[in-house]
Design an enzyme around this catalytic site. Structure first.
Site, PDB file in Angstrom:
ATOM      1  N   LEU B  56       0.848  -1.186   0.000  1.00 26.50           N
ATOM      2  CA  LEU B  56       0.000   0.000   0.000  1.00 26.50           C
ATOM      3  C   LEU B  56       0.888   1.242   0.000  1.00 26.50           C
ATOM      4  O   LEU B  56       1.037   1.935   0.997  1.00 26.50           O
ATOM      5  CB  LEU B  56      -0.940  -0.007   1.208  1.00 26.50           C
ATOM      6  CG  LEU B  56      -1.787  -1.278   1.380  1.00 26.50           C
ATOM      7  CD1 LEU B  56      -2.858  -1.060   2.444  1.00 26.50           C
ATOM      8  CD2 LEU B  56      -2.416  -1.718   0.082  1.00 26.50           C
ATOM      9  N   GLU B  58       0.953   3.918  -2.640  1.00 26.88           N
ATOM     10  CA  GLU B  58       0.429   4.424  -3.911  1.00 26.88           C
ATOM     11  C   GLU B  58       1.399   5.390  -4.582  1.00 26.88           C
ATOM     12  O   GLU B  58       1.570   5.375  -5.801  1.00 26.88           O
ATOM     13  CB  GLU B  58      -0.930   5.098  -3.711  1.00 26.88           C
ATOM     14  CG  GLU B  58      -2.059   4.136  -3.340  1.00 26.88           C
ATOM     15  CD  GLU B  58      -2.104   3.818  -1.849  1.00 26.88           C
ATOM     16  OE1 GLU B  58      -1.361   4.469  -1.069  1.00 26.88           O
ATOM     17  OE2 GLU B  58      -2.872   2.918  -1.450  1.00 26.88           O
ATOM     18  N   HIS B 128     -14.483   7.627  -0.476  1.00 31.22           N
ATOM     19  CA  HIS B 128     -14.443   6.593  -1.520  1.00 31.22           C
ATOM     20  C   HIS B 128     -15.372   6.906  -2.687  1.00 31.22           C
ATOM     21  O   HIS B 128     -15.660   6.029  -3.476  1.00 31.22           O
ATOM     22  CB  HIS B 128     -14.839   5.228  -0.941  1.00 31.22           C
ATOM     23  CG  HIS B 128     -13.762   4.548  -0.155  1.00 31.22           C
ATOM     24  ND1 HIS B 128     -13.121   5.153   0.893  1.00 31.22           N
ATOM     25  CD2 HIS B 128     -13.202   3.315  -0.261  1.00 31.22           C
ATOM     26  CE1 HIS B 128     -12.225   4.324   1.398  1.00 31.22           C
ATOM     27  NE2 HIS B 128     -12.242   3.200   0.716  1.00 31.22           N
TER      28      HIS B 128
END
Lengths: 323, 323
Positions: B56, B58, B128
Site C-alpha cells: 500500500l 500508492e 471513496h
C-alpha cells in the site's frame, strides 16, 4: 571505474567546481534567470559515485543537480546552454537548472521535487533489467528527502523487489535552512536498515572515499544484492539557492561555514596529484568551460511560438490561451 | 448477439493488450485476486511477472510505473478507490505528465491509470466516492470516461497504446451496464472523439460517463415533447470540441450533466467553449454536484448531491422554454 584513477576524479570535481563558479557569474550578470542551487562543496559525491558506475547505468539528480549530470558525462556546453534556456541545451531550453536531463547517457533528470526521483529510478532500473539489460542505478537526494514518505516507500519497493539502486544521501546538514538535528528522528542509515538494506556512512568531501564505498555497494548489487544506501556527509559551501545572495538568511554561523569550507573536495582530490598533472587538468577544464560559455551565450533562444512543443509525446497540440 | 458487461470489457481489453504487447504489465493493490473484479483470470493467464500486487504505497508504485514507462514498458496501474488519485496527483501531474516537456522531448511516459468504480458506489461515503476526472482534464492529462461496454473496451485499448499518460475513469454507475456486442467488432476507440448516442434537433445534452444512460432515459421520456440529442464526449481531454460544436450548431441549445463539483467542473468548461463558438437560442444549463460537495454516507444524502434524471429533465425543459 573499479580501480582508483586520481586524475579522472580530480578532473570531475574540478569541472563541476569551475562550472558552478562560471554559472554563478552568469547568474550575477543576469544571463541565467531564476538562479541556481549551487553544488559547491558537494562535488566529491557526484564524482565518486559516478566514477563507480558504468556508462549504461542510470542516475537521477536533484534541484542541486548540476554535478550529477556533469559527473555522469553530459556535455558541459549543452548543460550550460540549458541553464541559459537556449535551444542547444540538453532539454532544448525547456527544463533549466532544476530539470536537466540527458537520457542518452542515462541521466533520467534532475528532479526538483524533494524525494520524488527514487521511486522513478527504481521503476526504470527494474524495467530495464526485466528487458535484459544488466545495469544498476544511483539516485541522489539530500538530507531533507529522508523525511519524505514517497522516498521511504521507494526504499521499501526497491528492497522488497531487490532492485539494484544505490540510494545516495548527500547530507549537507541543512534542508534549505532546517538543520538535520531539527528534522531527522533516528538516523539516515537507520532509515535504510529498517528496510533490510545495507547502509554506509562516508566522508563526502573525499571523492576517493565516496568512490570506494560506492564501488563496493555497486559490486554487491551487480552480484545480485538488493539496494543499498550511502550517507555522504558533506557541506554546502554556498547558498541553498542564489536568491540568498540577495536575501541573506541567518541560519549558519560564519565560524561553522569556515569550518565546513576547510575541507574542500577539490583540494583533497587535487592534493593527490603532482603539480604538473593538476595544472594540466586545470588548463583542460578552463578550455572546456571557455568553449562552453561561448557556445551557450552564442546559442539562440527558443521561439515563443514553440513554447509548448514536447508537451505531449503524441504530438497533440494544446488549445491556446487566447480568443 | 452475446452480452458483454462493462467490467468484462475492461478485463478483455487488458487481456488482449497483454497478449498483443509483451511490454504491457499490471500493477496495483489486490489485483492478483482481482478485488475489483477487473483483473479476474489475468494472473493465471499471464503470471505473477505481469500481474504485480503492490504494497500500500500508492505514491511509490505510481512513480515506479513512471520509471518503468521511461524505460520502455507500458504499465497499467489500477486504483481501487478514486480518491487515491488525490494521493498520487503529484506523481501523475508533476512527474509523469511533465517529463516530456521538461526534458525537451527526450522521453515518453506511456502509463495507463485505471480507476474501476469511480464516483459514488452508494454507501461508501466521503473518502471513496469522488469522481475527479475534471482535475486531470484541467492539468492536461489525457482523460477518458467510457459509458458503454464497447467504449470501455476500445478506450482502454487506446489508452494502453497511447504514448502519453492516460487516466481511464470507469464510473461505478456504469460498471454493471451490459450491452449486446459483436465480439469480433470490438476495436480501439480513438482518444479525443465523441459520439452522438441519440440524434435530436431541439437540444444537445452532453453527458459524462454513467450519466449518458440517464440522459438517454430522459430523452426517451421527453420524446413526445422534445427531440433531445445526447452527446457523449468519451474523452474529456483532449475534448472533441468540433464534434460538440457541430451538434449544438444544429440544435441551438445546450445542457450538460456532469458528476463533478460545480465550481471549475468540466461542465463549466464545456459551456464556456460552446458559447465562445456558437450563438445559442437559449441560455445553457448544467446539472452537477453542488459546489464543494463531499458525499455524505446515508443513501438519501448520497443521492441528493449527485446529478440525476429529475434535475436533467427540469434543465432541459427550462432551456426549451426560452428562445
Amino acid at each position: 571505474m573499479i580501480r582508483s584513477d586520481p586524475v579522472r576524479l580530480y578532473r570531475t570535481v574540478r569541472l563541476i567546481r569551475r562550472f558552478e563558479e562560471r554559472a554563478l557569474d552568469l547568474v550575477r550578470s543576469g544571463a541565467i534567470v531564476g538562479g541556481i542551487h549551487p553544488y559547491l562543496g558537494q562535488e566529491g559525491i557526484a564524482a565518486g559515485v559516478c566514477a563507480a558506475l558504468r556508462d549504461d547505468d542510470l542516475v537521477t539528480g536533484t534541484h542541486r543537480g548540476h554535478g550529477h549530470v556533469l559527473a555522469k558525462g553530459a556535455d558541459p556546453a549543452r548543460m550550460l546552454a540549458e541553464l541559459l534556456g537556449r535551444v542547444t541545451g540538453l532539454n532544448r531550453g525547456r527544463g533549466g537548472s532544476m530539470h536537466a536531463a540527458d537520457f542518452g547517457i542515462g541521466v533520467l533528470g534532475a528532479n526538483a521535487i524533494v524525494g520524488a526521483a527514487g521511486a522513478i529510478l527504481t521503476g526504470a532500473v527494474w524495467a530495464r533489467r526485466r528487458r535484459g539489460d544488466d545495469l544498476v542505478g544511483a539516485t541522489f537526494f539530500g538530507d531533507g528527502a529522508v523525511n519524505e514518505g514517497m522516498l521511504l516507500e521507494a526504499f521499501n519497493l526497491a528492497a522488497l523487489w531487490r532492485v539494484p539502486v544505490l540510494f545516495v544521501c548527500e547530507n549537507n546538514g541543512y534542508a534549505t535552512t532546517m538543520p538535520v538535528d531539527g528534522a531527522v528522528a533516528g538516523t539516515i542509515p537507520g532509515r535504510a536498515e529498517a528496510f533490510g538494506m545495507q547502509a554506509a556512512v562516508v566522508d563526502g568531501q573525499d571523492p576517493e572515499a565516496v568512490r570506494v564505498a560506492a564501488a563496493a555497494a555497486i559490486a554487491r548489487m551487480r552480484a545480485g544484492g538488493g539496494p543499498e544506501l550511502i550517507e555522504a556527509r558533506t557541506y554546502r559551501f554556498d547558498a541553498h539557492h542564489t536568491f540568498e545572495h540577495v536575501v541573506r538568511l541567518d541560519y549558519r554561523a560564519p565560524e561553522e561555514v569556515a569550518v565546513g569550507r576547510s575541507r574542500d573536495p577539490v583540494e583533497i582530490a587535487g592534493g593527490r596529484l603532482g603539480d604538473a598533472d593538476r595544472a594540466a587538468v586545470d588548463a583542460e577544464v578552463e578550455a572546456t568551460l571557455d568553449a562552453a560559455v561561448e557556445f551557450a551565450l552564442a546559442s539562440p533562444e527558443p521561439e515563443p511560438a514553440g513554447a509548448l512543443e514536447h508537451l505531449y509525446a503524441s504530438g497533440l497540440v494544446a488549445r491556446t490561451g487566447d480568443a | 448477439m452475446p452480452r458483454l458487461s462493462y467490467r468484462k470489457a475492461l478485463t478483455r481489453a487488458l487481456a488482449d493488450e497483454m497478449t498483443r504487447d509483451e511490454s504491457v504489465f499490471l500493477l496495483g493493490e489486490d489485483i492478483r485476486v482481482a478485488a475489483s473484479n477487473v483483473t479476474a483470470g489475468l494472473l493465471k493467464k499471464f503470471g505473477p511477472e505481469r500481474v504485480i500486487d503492490t504494497p500500500l504505497s500508492e505514491q511509490a508504485f505510481t512513480s515506479f510505473a513512471t520509471g518503468a514507462a521511461l524505460a520502455g514498458l507500458r504499465p497499467v496501474v489500477e486504483f481501487q478507490i478514486p480518491s487515491l488519485l488525490f494521493l498520487v496527483f503529484e506523481q501523475i501531474v508533476n512527474h509523469a505528465h511533465k517529463f516530456p516537456l521538461m526534458t525537451g522531448g527526450q522521453c515518453e511516459v506511456p502509463v495507463t491509470y485505471l480507476v474501476p468504480g469511480s464516483g459514488s458506489r452508494t454507501g461508501w461515503a466521503g473518502q471513496h466516492s469522488d469522481h475527479p476526472y475534471g482535475l486531470f482534464a484541467h492539468v492536461g492529462v489525457t482523460t477518458v470516461v467510457p459509458a458503454t461496454p464497447a467504449d470501455a473496451y476500445g478506450l482502454l485499448v487506446s489508452a494502453i497504446r497511447h504514448v502519453d499518460p492516460v487516466v481511464v475513469f470507469a464510473p461505478a454507475g456504469a460498471m454493471d451496464v451490459r450491452a449486446d456486442v459483436d465480439f469480433a467488432a470490438l476495436a480501439p476507440v480513438p482518444i479525443g472523439k465523441g459520439r452522438v448516442h441519440r440524434a435530436g434537433t431541439d437540444v444537445t445534452v452532453v453527458a459524462v460517463g454513467h450519466l449518458v444512460h440517464d440522459a438517454l432515459a430522459v430523452a426517451d421520456e421527453l420524446a413526445g415533447q422534445a427531440s433531445v440529442e445526447v452527446f457523449d464526449p468519451r474523452t474529456l481531454y483532449p475534448f472533441d470540441w468540433d464534434g460538440l460544436v457541430e451538434s449544438v450548431s444544429r440544435t441551438g441549445r445546450l445542457v450538460v450533466i456532469d458528476d463533478s463539483n460545480r465550481s471549475c467542473g468540466i461542465a463549466g468548461e464545456i459551456i464556456a467553449t460552446v458559447v465562445e463558438r456558437v450563438r445559442l437560442l437559449a441560455p445553457p444549463a448544467r446539472v452537477t454536484r453542488p459546489d464543494g460537495a463531499v458525499l455524505p454516507f446515508a443513501p438519501a444524502l448520497d443521492r441528493a448531491v449527485q446529478p440525476g434524471r429529475e434535475q436533467l429533465r427540469t434543465a432541459i425543459q427550462l432551456t426549451l422554454k426560452e428562445g
